[in-house]
Enzyme design. Structure first.
Site, short mmCIF file in Angstrom:
data_model
loop_
_atom_site.label_atom_id
_atom_site.label_comp_id
_atom_site.label_asym_id
_atom_site.label_seq_id
_atom_site.Cartn_x
_atom_site.Cartn_y
_atom_site.Cartn_z
N SER A 128 1.01 -1.31 0.05
CA SER A 128 -0.05 -0.08 0.11
C SER A 128 0.87 1.26 0.02
O SER A 128 1.91 1.16 0.73
CB SER A 128 -0.88 0.14 1.22
OG SER A 128 -1.55 1.28 1.51
N TYR A 174 -0.93 -0.48 10.40
CA TYR A 174 -1.08 -0.66 8.91
C TYR A 174 0.16 -0.19 8.13
O TYR A 174 0.87 -1.09 7.63
CB TYR A 174 -2.28 -0.16 8.48
CG TYR A 174 -2.73 -0.63 7.07
CD1 TYR A 174 -3.20 -1.96 6.69
CD2 TYR A 174 -2.35 0.28 6.08
CE1 TYR A 174 -3.35 -2.12 5.39
CE2 TYR A 174 -2.48 -0.30 4.70
CZ TYR A 174 -3.15 -1.53 4.52
OH TYR A 174 -3.46 -1.69 3.00
N1 LIG Z 1 -8.90 -1.78 -0.29
C1 LIG Z 1 -7.83 -0.88 -0.38
O1 LIG Z 1 -8.37 0.23 -0.59
C2 LIG Z 1 -6.41 -1.29 -0.47
C3 LIG Z 1 -5.59 -0.03 -0.72
C4 LIG Z 1 -4.16 -0.55 -0.31
C5 LIG Z 1 -3.73 -1.70 -0.12
N2 LIG Z 1 -4.65 -2.84 -0.07
C6 LIG Z 1 -4.03 -4.23 0.31
O2 LIG Z 1 -4.97 -5.04 -0.63
C7 LIG Z 1 -4.94 -6.45 -0.01
C8 LIG Z 1 -6.39 -6.85 -0.06
O3 LIG Z 1 -7.23 -5.76 0.47
P1 LIG Z 1 -8.78 -5.85 0.70
O4 LIG Z 1 -9.31 -4.40 0.35
O5 LIG Z 1 -9.43 -7.00 -0.44
O6 LIG Z 1 -8.99 -6.82 2.11
P2 LIG Z 1 -10.36 -7.35 2.66
O7 LIG Z 1 -11.42 -7.09 1.79
O8 LIG Z 1 -10.22 -6.79 4.19
O9 LIG Z 1 -10.02 -8.65 2.42
C9 LIG Z 1 -8.76 -8.93 3.24
C10 LIG Z 1 -8.74 -10.64 2.76
O10 LIG Z 1 -7.61 -11.08 3.75
C11 LIG Z 1 -7.98 -12.24 4.44
N3 LIG Z 1 -7.03 -12.32 5.63
C12 LIG Z 1 -6.96 -11.69 7.04
N4 LIG Z 1 -6.26 -12.25 7.71
C13 LIG Z 1 -5.86 -13.33 7.18
C14 LIG Z 1 -5.10 -14.32 7.63
N5 LIG Z 1 -4.18 -14.59 8.74
N6 LIG Z 1 -4.79 -15.56 6.75
C15 LIG Z 1 -5.34 -15.62 5.53
N7 LIG Z 1 -6.11 -14.63 5.06
C16 LIG Z 1 -6.62 -13.67 5.84
C17 LIG Z 1 -9.45 -12.04 4.80
O11 LIG Z 1 -10.12 -13.26 5.24
P3 LIG Z 1 -11.39 -13.18 6.22
O12 LIG Z 1 -12.40 -13.18 5.24
O13 LIG Z 1 -11.38 -14.61 6.95
O14 LIG Z 1 -11.24 -12.17 7.13
C18 LIG Z 1 -10.10 -11.38 3.50
O15 LIG Z 1 -9.93 -12.66 2.58
C19 LIG Z 1 -4.25 -6.10 1.47
O16 LIG Z 1 -2.93 -6.47 1.35
C20 LIG Z 1 -4.60 -4.77 1.48
O17 LIG Z 1 -3.65 -4.28 2.49
C21 LIG Z 1 -5.99 -2.42 -0.10
#
Ligand SMILES: NC(=O)c1ccc[n+]([C@@H]2O[C@H](COP(=O)([O-])OP(=O)(O)OC[C@H]3O[C@@H](n4cnc5c(N)ncnc54)[C@H](OP(=O)(O)O)[C@@H]3O)[C@@H](O)[C@H]2O)c1
Length: 232
Positions: A141, A156
């Protein structure tokens, strides 16, 4: 089938990870949809049109045994792994300031967001080394960019800065392999983590998939969004 192209995505039962799985299947990868709750992973797989090319597996990046179990299955069935997308992350701690942060929250973020990808890499590296075109994509990120860093989201931001550092070190250590290692920011994406107002999930996933699609002489040890370098 030893020539089959295999990918693993962590945290793939929803959000960007699920969209990355969809993109990998479209590219012809047999893709492990990693989910810390197998039932959620199976439900996500059922939502995909090409579910027969998806292997839902329990994969909790904080649980070494779940990673080892997957590694053993991949070793037995395929003998290699081509793509690892370290996507799982937690604790976008908008409610915290570093000055007063709960260090248990910081520790939990590091456990999933830094040590999770690190231990997943440790366990799957022998399989990645057996690939002719290995790709490791650490979903990071811009919140982890030191040059733009300001107040807030300390758990984070520190975890993603550390993931970026790990990306550089791994890339340097793996230069003589056929493995490219990059950190990618998906941008602000409208997922559970990103909340409403972000860009479509498919666009965030495309930013990640760019680093999967790199040619063998492509960059390694970089930090990118939408294929363009980001400042560390
Ligand atoms: N969304 C944004 O704006 C944004 C911006 C910058 C970077 N990112 C990065 O993009 C990536 C995906 O983000 P997202 O927005 O899709 O997040 P999200 O919707 O919150 O999904 C997170 C995923 O990670 C899983 N997870 C959490 N802890 C885990 C563990 N211990 N082992 C395996 N899986 C685990 C969750 O599983 P559960 O369903 O079981 O909780 C879920 O499937 C992350 O690395 C995030 O930091 C996102």
């Amino acid at each position: 089938m030893p020539d089959e192209r295999i990918a693993v995505v962590t945290g793939a039962n929803r959000g960007i990870g699920l969209a990355v799985v969809r993109g990998l299947v479209e590219r012809g990868y047999l893709t492990v949809l990693g989910s810390r709750d197998l039932a959620h992973g199976e439900a996500a797989t059922a939502s995909l049109s090409a579910g027969e090319f998806v292997l839902p597996r329990r994969l909790d990046v904080t649980d070494p045994s779940s990673i080892a179990h997957l590694a053993a299955e991949l070793a037995d069935r395929f003998g290699h792994l081509d793509v690892l997308v370290n996507n799982a992350a937690i604790l976008y701690d908008t409610w915290q300031q570093a000055t007063t942060a709960d260090l248990d929250v910081v520790r939990a973020a590091m456990e999933t967001n830094l040590y999770g990808p690190w231990r997943t890499l440790h366990t799957l590296l022998p399989l990645l080394r057996a690939s002719r075109h290995g790709r490791i994509v650490n979903v990071s990120s811009e919140a982890g960019s030191l040059s733009g860093m300001g107040a807030g989201t300390p758990a984070y931001a520190v975890s993603k800065a550390a993931l970026n550092a790990l990306t550089r070190i791994l890339a340097a250590e793996l230069t003589s392999s056929h493995i490219l290692v990059n950190a990618v920011c998906p941008g602000w994406v409208a997922t559970d983590m990103g909340g409403p107002g972000g860009r479509p999930v498919a666009e965030g996933a495309a930013s990640v998939l760019w680093a999967v699609d790199l040619p063998d002489d492509g960059p390694s040890g970089g930090f990118f969004r939408d294929g363009r370098p980001l400042a560390w």
